[in-house]
Scaffold this motif. Structure first.
Motif, PDB file in Angstrom:
ATOM      1  N   PHE A 184       0.829  -1.198   0.000  1.00  0.00           N
ATOM      2  CA  PHE A 184       0.000   0.000   0.000  1.00  0.00           C
ATOM      3  C   PHE A 184       0.869   1.256   0.000  1.00  0.00           C
ATOM      4  CE2 PHE A 184      -2.408  -3.365   2.154  1.00  0.00           C
ATOM      5  CZ  PHE A 184      -3.569  -3.373   1.391  1.00  0.00           C
ATOM      6  N   PRO A 185       0.337   2.367  -0.541  1.00  0.00           N
ATOM      7  CA  PRO A 185       1.100   3.616  -0.551  1.00  0.00           C
ATOM      8  C   PRO A 185       1.455   4.076   0.861  1.00  0.00           C
ATOM      9  CG  PRO A 185      -0.795   3.756  -2.026  1.00  0.00           C
ATOM     10  CD  PRO A 185      -0.956   2.488  -1.251  1.00  0.00           C
ATOM     11  N   VAL A 186       2.623   4.664   1.011  1.00  0.00           N
ATOM     12  CA  VAL A 186       3.072   5.163   2.305  1.00  0.00           C
ATOM     13  C   VAL A 186       2.091   6.202   2.820  1.00  0.00           C
ATOM     14  CG1 VAL A 186       4.894   6.393   3.526  1.00  0.00           C
ATOM     15  CG2 VAL A 186       5.489   4.706   1.765  1.00  0.00           C
ATOM     16  N   GLY A 187       1.683   6.052   4.067  1.00  0.00           N
ATOM     17  CA  GLY A 187       0.784   7.011   4.689  1.00  0.00           C
ATOM     18  C   GLY A 187      -0.695   6.740   4.488  1.00  0.00           C
ATOM     19  N   GLN A 188      -1.045   5.739   3.656  1.00  0.00           N
ATOM     20  CA  GLN A 188      -2.461   5.428   3.454  1.00  0.00           C
ATOM     21  C   GLN A 188      -3.057   4.841   4.727  1.00  0.00           C
ATOM     22  OE1 GLN A 188      -3.379   2.967   0.061  1.00  0.00           O
ATOM     23  NE2 GLN A 188      -5.445   2.517   0.764  1.00  0.00           N
ATOM     24  N   ARG A 189      -4.173   5.368   5.158  1.00  0.00           N
ATOM     25  CA  ARG A 189      -4.866   4.844   6.330  1.00  0.00           C
ATOM     26  C   ARG A 189      -5.770   3.706   5.881  1.00  0.00           C
ATOM     27  NH1 ARG A 189      -6.197   9.590  10.716  1.00  0.00           N
ATOM     28  NH2 ARG A 189      -4.040  10.307  10.918  1.00  0.00           N
ATOM     29  N   LEU A 190      -5.460   2.526   6.321  1.00  0.00           N
ATOM     30  CA  LEU A 190      -6.154   1.334   5.854  1.00  0.00           C
ATOM     31  C   LEU A 190      -7.329   0.977   6.745  1.00  0.00           C
ATOM     32  CD1 LEU A 190      -2.969  -0.792   5.113  1.00  0.00           C
ATOM     33  CD2 LEU A 190      -4.299   0.564   3.489  1.00  0.00           C
ATOM     34  N   ARG A 191      -8.286   0.288   6.142  1.00  0.00           N
ATOM     35  CA  ARG A 191      -9.413  -0.276   6.876  1.00  0.00           C
ATOM     36  C   ARG A 191      -9.051  -1.722   7.216  1.00  0.00           C
ATOM     37  NH1 ARG A 191     -13.440   0.120   2.151  1.00  0.00           N
ATOM     38  NH2 ARG A 191     -11.502  -0.597   1.194  1.00  0.00           N
ATOM     39  N   VAL A 192      -8.927  -2.003   8.506  1.00  0.00           N
ATOM     40  CA  VAL A 192      -8.435  -3.304   8.966  1.00  0.00           C
ATOM     41  C   VAL A 192      -9.521  -4.021   9.756  1.00  0.00           C
ATOM     42  CG1 VAL A 192      -6.687  -4.495  10.339  1.00  0.00           C
ATOM     43  CG2 VAL A 192      -6.090  -2.386   9.100  1.00  0.00           C
ATOM     44  N   LEU A 193      -9.702  -5.306   9.461  1.00  0.00           N
ATOM     45  CA  LEU A 193     -10.596  -6.171  10.223  1.00  0.00           C
ATOM     46  C   LEU A 193      -9.756  -7.234  10.904  1.00  0.00           C
ATOM     47  CD1 LEU A 193     -13.461  -7.186  10.980  1.00  0.00           C
ATOM     48  CD2 LEU A 193     -13.418  -8.547   8.870  1.00  0.00           C
ATOM     49  N   ASP A 194      -9.846  -7.318  12.229  1.00  0.00           N
ATOM     50  CA  ASP A 194      -9.106  -8.316  13.000  1.00  0.00           C
ATOM     51  C   ASP A 194     -10.118  -9.295  13.587  1.00  0.00           C
ATOM     52  OD1 ASP A 194      -7.411  -9.798  14.548  1.00  0.00           O
ATOM     53  OD2 ASP A 194      -6.551  -8.116  15.651  1.00  0.00           O
ATOM     54  N   VAL A 195     -10.197 -10.483  12.999  1.00  0.00           N
ATOM     55  CA  VAL A 195     -11.176 -11.498  13.402  1.00  0.00           C
ATOM     56  C   VAL A 195     -10.544 -12.430  14.423  1.00  0.00           C
ATOM     57  CG1 VAL A 195     -12.551 -13.456  12.598  1.00  0.00           C
ATOM     58  CG2 VAL A 195     -12.418 -11.372  11.221  1.00  0.00           C
ATOM     59  N   GLY A 196     -11.199 -12.550  15.584  1.00  0.00           N
ATOM     60  CA  GLY A 196     -10.597 -13.307  16.678  1.00  0.00           C
ATOM     61  C   GLY A 196      -9.458 -12.507  17.266  1.00  0.00           C
ATOM     62  N   MET A 197      -9.716 -11.253  17.588  1.00  0.00           N
ATOM     63  CA  MET A 197      -8.657 -10.309  17.954  1.00  0.00           C
ATOM     64  C   MET A 197      -8.027 -10.601  19.310  1.00  0.00           C
ATOM     65  SD  MET A 197     -10.894  -6.956  19.083  1.00  0.00           S
ATOM     66  CE  MET A 197      -9.456  -6.045  19.583  1.00  0.00           C
ATOM     67  N   GLY A 198      -8.657 -11.460  20.130  1.00  0.00           N
ATOM     68  CA  GLY A 198      -8.100 -11.753  21.438  1.00  0.00           C
ATOM     69  C   GLY A 198      -8.056 -10.515  22.312  1.00  0.00           C
ATOM     70  N   GLN A 199      -6.903 -10.268  22.915  1.00  0.00           N
ATOM     71  CA  GLN A 199      -6.758  -9.110  23.800  1.00  0.00           C
ATOM     72  C   GLN A 199      -6.458  -7.822  23.043  1.00  0.00           C
ATOM     73  OE1 GLN A 199      -3.667 -10.362  26.421  1.00  0.00           O
ATOM     74  NE2 GLN A 199      -2.040 -10.162  24.881  1.00  0.00           N
ATOM     75  N   GLY A 200      -6.387  -7.906  21.724  1.00  0.00           N
ATOM     76  CA  GLY A 200      -6.273  -6.700  20.909  1.00  0.00           C
ATOM     77  C   GLY A 200      -4.872  -6.224  20.624  1.00  0.00           C
ATOM     78  N   THR A 201      -3.878  -7.084  20.804  1.00  0.00           N
ATOM     79  CA  THR A 201      -2.486  -6.656  20.620  1.00  0.00           C
ATOM     80  C   THR A 201      -2.230  -6.121  19.218  1.00  0.00           C
ATOM     81  OG1 THR A 201      -1.752  -8.288  22.249  1.00  0.00           O
ATOM     82  CG2 THR A 201      -0.078  -7.376  20.762  1.00  0.00           C
ATOM     83  N   GLN A 202      -2.598  -6.892  18.197  1.00  0.00           N
ATOM     84  CA  GLN A 202      -2.345  -6.452  16.821  1.00  0.00           C
ATOM     85  C   GLN A 202      -3.244  -5.285  16.430  1.00  0.00           C
ATOM     86  OE1 GLN A 202       0.176  -7.556  15.118  1.00  0.00           O
ATOM     87  NE2 GLN A 202       0.727  -9.237  16.475  1.00  0.00           N
ATOM     88  N   ALA A 203      -4.504  -5.333  16.867  1.00  0.00           N
ATOM     89  CA  ALA A 203      -5.438  -4.262  16.531  1.00  0.00           C
ATOM     90  C   ALA A 203      -4.952  -2.925  17.056  1.00  0.00           C
ATOM     91  CB  ALA A 203      -6.820  -4.592  17.095  1.00  0.00           C
ATOM     92  N   LEU A 204      -4.504  -2.881  18.307  1.00  0.00           N
ATOM     93  CA  LEU A 204      -4.033  -1.626  18.889  1.00  0.00           C
ATOM     94  C   LEU A 204      -2.754  -1.150  18.205  1.00  0.00           C
ATOM     95  CD1 LEU A 204      -4.704  -2.149  22.698  1.00  0.00           C
ATOM     96  CD2 LEU A 204      -5.906  -0.631  21.125  1.00  0.00           C
ATOM     97  N   ARG A 205      -1.895  -2.068  17.873  1.00  0.00           N
ATOM     98  CA  ARG A 205      -0.650  -1.680  17.202  1.00  0.00           C
ATOM     99  C   ARG A 205      -0.953  -1.021  15.849  1.00  0.00           C
ATOM    100  NH1 ARG A 205       4.935  -4.928  17.597  1.00  0.00           N
ATOM    101  NH2 ARG A 205       6.139  -3.866  15.990  1.00  0.00           N
ATOM    102  N   LEU A 206      -1.894  -1.577  15.122  1.00  0.00           N
ATOM    103  CA  LEU A 206      -2.248  -1.007  13.826  1.00  0.00           C
ATOM    104  C   LEU A 206      -2.983   0.321  13.981  1.00  0.00           C
ATOM    105  CD1 LEU A 206      -3.256  -4.334  12.095  1.00  0.00           C
ATOM    106  CD2 LEU A 206      -1.394  -2.817  11.378  1.00  0.00           C
ATOM    107  N   ALA A 207      -3.808   0.439  15.012  1.00  0.00           N
ATOM    108  CA  ALA A 207      -4.485   1.713  15.273  1.00  0.00           C
ATOM    109  C   ALA A 207      -3.468   2.796  15.622  1.00  0.00           C
ATOM    110  CB  ALA A 207      -5.501   1.550  16.393  1.00  0.00           C
ATOM    111  N   ARG A 208      -2.452   2.438  16.395  1.00  0.00           N
ATOM    112  CA  ARG A 208      -1.406   3.420  16.724  1.00  0.00           C
ATOM    113  C   ARG A 208      -0.657   3.869  15.488  1.00  0.00           C
ATOM    114  NH1 ARG A 208       0.214  -0.720  20.913  1.00  0.00           N
ATOM    115  NH2 ARG A 208      -1.093  -0.283  22.743  1.00  0.00           N
TER     116      ARG A 208
END
Length: 238
Positions: free
Chosen positions: A18-42
């Motif tokens: 993806f282009p640098v700086g593009q804000r992506l729409r991410v779906l995390d299925v079975g996110m658990g405690q949210g480690t990856q989701a929060l990292r991507l949101a940051r």
């Protein structure tokens, strides 16, 4: 170790696709405690996390509550089954779909995977983390459990560290499945090549960066990645 390695691999795939700086729409299925989701949101992305387990969802909500307002505004949490994504979202709604550590709990994963692929926009990235069915004999073998090793060669069933009877996936089978659902395999990594026998709660080693470097190198290099405990497969929606 697992979370850090997979996060680096996901970042590598996002950066290369993806282009640098593009804000992506991410779906995390079975996110658990949210480690990856929060990292991507940051990192600036808009993340939707789906989790069926109420306790894990509560942990994820607590972690999210501790984040700055700007990050909290980029995360949406949904209590639900990953097999019901079509109920909550329209096809093509996401640029990236993560499904990490989920397939081992699903007896027949093809329908789940097909649903996840439908969530992707054209050119979108599907990231799967699964137990490596071609290396199930490694853990008992390295622990000198010879009967366990012999029994693992011809099976995709195993008992995980939580004591649950679950299943593994083979690279060849998942490669064919991804091609069949329109998100053919783009690349794959091994995860936990050298550290699979490390006990839960083990102390972080002083030379952590060296360990991560060794695991990263092994995870992208044959023959090492083929005997990793986990496989990280990345498919791309056609």
């Amino acid at each position: 170790m697992r979370q850090e390695l997979v996060a680096r691999q996901v970042e590598e795939q996002i950066t290369g696709r993806f282009p640098v700086g593009q804000r992506l729409r991410v779906l995390d299925v079975g996110m658990g405690q949210g480690t990856q989701a929060l990292r991507l949101a940051r990192a600036g992305h808009q993340v939707t996390g789906v989790e069926q387990d109420a306790k894990m969802l509560s942990v994820a909500r607590a972690a999210l509550a501790g984040e700055p307002e700007g990050i909290r505004g980029r995360v949406k949490l949904v209590e639900g089954d990953g097999r019901d994504t079509g109920v909550h979202f329209l096809p093509g709604s996401f640029d990236v779909v993560l499904c990490h550590g989920v397939l081992m709990y699903v007896e027949e994963p093809d329908a789940l995977l097909a649903g996840l692929a439908r969530m992707l926009a054209p050119g979108g990235l599907l990231s799967l983390l699964v137990r490596n069915g071609d290396a199930l004999a490694m853990r008992p073998g390295l622990a000198s459990d010879w009967q366990g090793a012999l029994g693992a060669f011809d099976s995709v069933s195993y008992t995980n560290r939580l004591g649950l009877d679950v299943r593994a996936d083979r690279l060849e089978t998942l490669t064919a499945t991804l091609a069949g659902i329109g998100a053919p395999l783009h690349t794959w990594y091994g995860v936990r090549v050298f550290t699979d026998l490390a006990p839960d709660g083990a102390e972080v080693p002083a030379d952590l960066e060296s360990l991560l470097a060794a695991e990263e190198r092994a995870g992208r290099t044959d023959p090492y990645r083929r005997v990793a405990a986990l496989l990280h497969l990345c498919g791309v929606r056609g």
